[in-house]
Write an enzyme that holds these catalytic residues in place. Structure first.
Site, PDB file in Angstrom:
ATOM      1  N   HIS A 170     -21.186  -3.952  13.634  1.00  0.00           N
ATOM      2  CA  HIS A 170     -21.463  -5.244  14.264  1.00  0.00           C
ATOM      3  C   HIS A 170     -21.108  -5.159  15.743  1.00  0.00           C
ATOM      4  O   HIS A 170     -20.072  -4.605  16.099  1.00  0.00           O
ATOM      5  CB  HIS A 170     -20.626  -6.351  13.623  1.00  0.00           C
ATOM      6  CG  HIS A 170     -20.908  -6.547  12.173  1.00  0.00           C
ATOM      7  ND1 HIS A 170     -20.395  -5.734  11.196  1.00  0.00           N
ATOM      8  CD2 HIS A 170     -21.665  -7.465  11.534  1.00  0.00           C
ATOM      9  CE1 HIS A 170     -20.826  -6.140  10.014  1.00  0.00           C
ATOM     10  NE2 HIS A 170     -21.593  -7.194  10.193  1.00  0.00           N
ATOM     11  N   ARG A 226     -33.741 -12.829  10.870  1.00  0.00           N
ATOM     12  CA  ARG A 226     -33.169 -13.147   9.564  1.00  0.00           C
ATOM     13  C   ARG A 226     -34.246 -13.516   8.544  1.00  0.00           C
ATOM     14  O   ARG A 226     -34.014 -13.445   7.347  1.00  0.00           O
ATOM     15  CB  ARG A 226     -32.139 -14.270   9.690  1.00  0.00           C
ATOM     16  CG  ARG A 226     -30.912 -13.839  10.482  1.00  0.00           C
ATOM     17  CD  ARG A 226     -29.897 -14.960  10.591  1.00  0.00           C
ATOM     18  NE  ARG A 226     -28.730 -14.560  11.345  1.00  0.00           N
ATOM     19  CZ  ARG A 226     -27.687 -13.894  10.843  1.00  0.00           C
ATOM     20  NH1 ARG A 226     -27.669 -13.555   9.580  1.00  0.00           N
ATOM     21  NH2 ARG A 226     -26.667 -13.580  11.615  1.00  0.00           N
ATOM     22  N   GLU A 265     -14.743  -6.126  13.760  1.00  0.00           N
ATOM     23  CA  GLU A 265     -16.125  -6.362  13.348  1.00  0.00           C
ATOM     24  C   GLU A 265     -16.433  -7.853  13.205  1.00  0.00           C
ATOM     25  O   GLU A 265     -17.361  -8.234  12.507  1.00  0.00           O
ATOM     26  CB  GLU A 265     -16.406  -5.641  12.029  1.00  0.00           C
ATOM     27  CG  GLU A 265     -16.393  -4.133  12.138  1.00  0.00           C
ATOM     28  CD  GLU A 265     -17.669  -3.554  12.740  1.00  0.00           C
ATOM     29  OE1 GLU A 265     -18.757  -4.074  12.486  1.00  0.00           O
ATOM     30  OE2 GLU A 265     -17.556  -2.555  13.466  1.00  0.00           O
ATOM     31  N   LYS A 282     -26.354  -0.990   7.738  1.00  0.00           N
ATOM     32  CA  LYS A 282     -26.433  -2.341   8.297  1.00  0.00           C
ATOM     33  C   LYS A 282     -26.012  -2.350   9.756  1.00  0.00           C
ATOM     34  O   LYS A 282     -24.933  -1.870  10.109  1.00  0.00           O
ATOM     35  CB  LYS A 282     -25.536  -3.297   7.503  1.00  0.00           C
ATOM     36  CG  LYS A 282     -25.520  -4.713   8.061  1.00  0.00           C
ATOM     37  CD  LYS A 282     -24.524  -5.580   7.308  1.00  0.00           C
ATOM     38  CE  LYS A 282     -24.380  -6.941   7.967  1.00  0.00           C
ATOM     39  NZ  LYS A 282     -23.203  -7.651   7.478  1.00  0.00           N
TER      40      LYS A 282
END
Length: 191
Positions: free
Chosen positions: A83, A152, A26, A110
């Site tokens: 990720h 972001r 990840e 996430k």
């Protein structure tokens, strides 16, 4: 050593503490099998020193489920994360990852992916908006690198509830320095 460090951190801050073991799969630097990963994550949750824990989806359903259970048993919020440092998967795949995290009991889901063009960045925001309306848990979605840096600071407009900044060396491509992030968010929020 990690538990000792967490105790030191807890003594000097009243802010929320998020802990993770970021493995090589990840984007981290540690190679850890599922059993060791689970043992360490449980110890962090049981320490009473963390508020949130980031659990890697790649560790497999059984490990993730046990990690979520350990977090909830200790009043720790469970973030399940995925990720992809190589690409932005197609929309169906991104939604599938987020829904699987939901099925495994994550409190916050996430997803961080690497864009190759502006369209990839837009797709991440579209998926965030769509999935945010379909699932109960909160979402954190990030398009990494320079191209994705807009997510972001603007992700919250699409349903992403958290962002990450750096106070030194970035831990993921495209992280914005903390002071710059604060200035940008204050400008966007007009406060």
């Amino acid at each position: 050593e990690v538990i000792s460090l967490l105790k030191d951190i807890r003594q000097v801050t009243s802010r929320l503490v998020l802990a993770t073991i970021r493995t090589i799969e990840e984007g981290g630097r540690v190679a850890v099998g599922p059993d060791t990963y689970l043992d360490h994550l449980k110890a962090m949750c049981e320490s009473g020193c963390i508020d949130l824990v980031d659990i890697e989806l790649t560790k497999g359903n059984s490990c993730v489920t046990q990690c979520v259970y350990a977090a909830h048993a200790n009043d720790v919020v469970a973030i399940i994360s995925k990720h992809d440092f190589n690409e932005t998967p197609d929309n169906y795949t991104m939604k599938k990852y987020l829904r699987k995290m939901d099925d495994l009991g994550g409190d916050i889901l996430k997803l961080a992916v690497m864009p190759h063009n502006k369209a990839d960045v837009i797709r991440v925001l579209e998926v965030t908006d769509e999935v945010n309306n379909d699932v109960e848990p909160l979402l954190i979605t990030i398009s990494m690198g320079y191209l994705g840096s807009i997510t972001r600071v603007s992700g919250e407009s699409y349903g992403s509830v958290m962002t990450f900044a750096t106070i030194g060396k970035e831990s993921a491509p495209g992280q914005i320095p903390l002071e710059q992030m604060i200035r940008t968010l204050r400008t966007l929020h007009n406060d």
